[in-house]
Design a protein around this motif. Structure first.
Motif: not given
Lengths: 285, 308
Positions: A12, A44, A47-48, A51-54, A68, A80, A82-83, A154
């Protein structure tokens, strides 16, 4: 299917920066993997992608699906955190539980009530009225009440005091992990989670430096504390890194038989933190 | 599957944005309070009150209906202005705050698609806000008539004759419901634009949303000298084809209300033009534009990762 996550040549880029650089790995079911890397290492981003976030290049499968493209499907089996600060602050605890219950097929109200009963969180409170530690407790209680196959954490304990951090991991291991589930976790406080991991992955500059079961580390790595001529002799065996401590040299070796090192000094199995520093310094040298 | 989650998604919007029901509640309370204080203070002018009531009792049914209908229309208009303001601020906020406070990461950790979420916000703006408002309008109108009839009775008037019988509630409510359905659809391209601005902008959705609305007409005027864009925005904002403006022109209010020839009493639903609204190409073009903008908003929420 025993591979929960399977990555082949995953990359990526953000413009010129290759945040994740052609990595391949598998994560088996039932493992607790610690993903460790310095800031900006690509943890991160990786992980993203999981998680299909990117979006990402290469082939990435989580639970056999493209994370994704099939995000909604994925989120039925993957949870998840995340924070610590991502729960909406305006919502009331009971509303939050209603919402998750209505949208997540694997959520158990019974379990969440049990977890919350052990805390001081009131159901009528708004999230903004809770302390940072309580918000994390709440989030963890929700996540642990979802019957998920993969849990991604995360930096889940960032900014929490030591008591909450210890409790967090104790709950995670005691009430959640059952050998069927898989956990993927990143943190800066390696020492705190070292004992609960089954596997470890080091990542730096978008590349994987090490991916190994914890029990193999002792066979594979050894730390030699030595000095003077012994140090010179030991250096010929190709340490992956060297540092000094109280005037002595600390050499870290990978894949070198302990019997060959025995004559040169005192041997230890490096801690994960030591090993991490050794690997990163070695890779950057 | 899309419909399954909508109920709870829309409930969440109501939890997050209590202004949706608090605004009409407050407007209703103010309208009723103003009515009450107005009537109480008017009571001090004993003789004038008597004359007014006797006068009201002696005018014919149509004029009484027109007077009460006019009051009902004013009430509905106040609410609709409030609803429009709530709609604007709601849609500007809908996809912005969740990014600002990072709660989007929590929402996206649940098995709900971005399309479902954005559509729930569109439904809230276009249907939920108007219908909460309609309920508040109806309730306020009934309470207003009730307060007035109590006052009339205290002054010795016949409330059923003066207030309830002439009140064109069916006519007014029909008009209110039609407008609550039609106006949001007519304004949907603006709502779509606000939702898009809310999903897209890094800061101040209001600024981004207003910028083209102000700058584009100015640019057009300066560069080409024409004013098509400005006109389009004007028509979209203030000239919905659901309202028959040609006919409205004939109603004059100057001390006394004069109705267009042939009409018996002021009818609110007579001022609507449902058929020409439904066949208006502008309506359908607007809906298409709204659809495109909402799709773009879904796309932005889905594909742009900036908040994590």
């Amino acid at each position: 299917m025993t591979n929960l996550v399977s990555a082949r040549n995953v990359s990526k880029s953000f413009g010129q920066l290759r945040a994740v650089d052609n990595v391949s790995f598998d994560i088996e079911k039932g493992r607790i993997l610690g993903l460790i890397g310095p800031n900006g290492a690509g943890k991160t981003t990786l992980l993203k992608a999981v998680l299909g976030l990117t979006d990402c290049d290469g082939e990435l499968l989580v639970l056999g699906i493209d994370p994704f493209r099939d995000r909604r499907q994925l989120m039925k089996d993957v949870c998840f955190i995340a924070d610590v600060a991502v729960l909406p602050r305006w919502i009331r605890v009971h509303q939050l539980l209603d919402f998750v219950a209505a949208t997540h097929p694997g959520f158990s109200r019974e379990r969440v009530n049990k977890f919350l009963a052990e805390t001081r969180i009131r159901k009528t409170a708004k999230v903004r009225e809770l302390s940072k530690g309580m918000i994390t407790q709440l989030h963890l209680a929700i996540i642990m009440s979802i019957d998920a196959k993969l849990l991604v954490l995360d930096e889940p304990t960032l900014g929490l005091d030591i008591i909450f951090r210890k409790e967090f991991y104790a709950n995670l291991l005691g009430d959640y992990f059952d050998g069927e589930r898989t956990i993927l976790i990143t943190t800066h406080q390696v020492e705190e989670i070292e004992q609960l991991l089954t596997d470890i992955m080091f990542i730096d500059q978008g590349r994987i430096l090490l991916h190994s079961p914890m029990e193999d580390l002792a066979d594979r790595f050894v730390q030699l504390i030595t000095s003077g001529s012994h140090a010179d002799a030991a250096r010929k065996l190709g340490p992956i890194s060297e540092s000094s401590l109280f005037g002595k040299s600390v050499l870290t070796f990978e894949g070198v038989d302990r019997t060959r090192l025995q004559p040169f000094g005192e041997m230890h199995t490096p801690t994960v933190a030591d090993l991490f520093v050794a690997k990163v310094k070695g890779a950057r040298a | 599957m899309m419909i399954g989650h909508q109920r709870v998604l829309i409930r969440r919007e109501l939890w997050e944005h209590p202004a949706i029901y608090i605004t009409p509640l407050v407007i209703g309370l103010i309208v009723l309070l103003v009515t009450l204080t107005g009537q109480v203070s008017f009571s001090a002018y004993g003789e004038a009150v008597n004359i007014a009531i006797v006068g009201a009792q002696s005018v014919d049914e149509q004029h009484r209906a027109t007077a009460v209908g006019g009051v009902l229309a004013v009430v509905a208009t106040i609410f609709s202005i409030g609803a429009w303001i709530v709609m604007i601020f709601y849609s500007l906020d809908a996809l912005y705050t969740e990014r600002k406070d990072k709660s989007i990461l929590f929402w996206r950790s649940l098995p709900i698609t971005d399309a479902e979420t954005v559509v729930s916000k569109l439904i809230t703006a276009l249907f939920v806000i108007p219908f909460v408002t309609v309920a508040a309008v109806m309730l306020t109108q009934v309470l207003l008539l009730a307060i007035t009839s109590v006052w009339v009775m205290f002054q010795g008037g016949d409330a059923s004759h003066l207030v309830w019988a002439p009140a064109p509630l069916a006519d007014a409510w029909f008009a209110v419901i039609v407008l609550a359905l039609a106006l949001p659809l007519w304004l949907s391209p603006l709502i779509g634009w606000f939702l898009f601005a809310s999903a897209f902008t890094k800061r101040s959705p209001l600024l981004l949303a207003l910028l083209p609305i102000i700058v584009l007409p100015l640019l057009e005027k300066l560069l080409i000298g024409s004013r098509y864009i400005g006109d389009a925005i004007w028509v979209r904002s203030f000239r919905p084809p659901i309202i028959n403006f040609e006919q409205l022109k004939h109603i004059e209010i100057n001390g006394q209300l004069s109705l267009p020839e042939g009409s018996q009493a002021l009818s609110l639903s007579d001022q609507l033009d449902i058929s020409s609204f439904l066949v208006s190409p502008s309506l359908w073009a607007g809906l298409v534009v709204c659809g495109l903008l909402v799709t773009a908003a879904i796309y932005v929420r889905r594909y742009r990762d900036e908040s994590y």
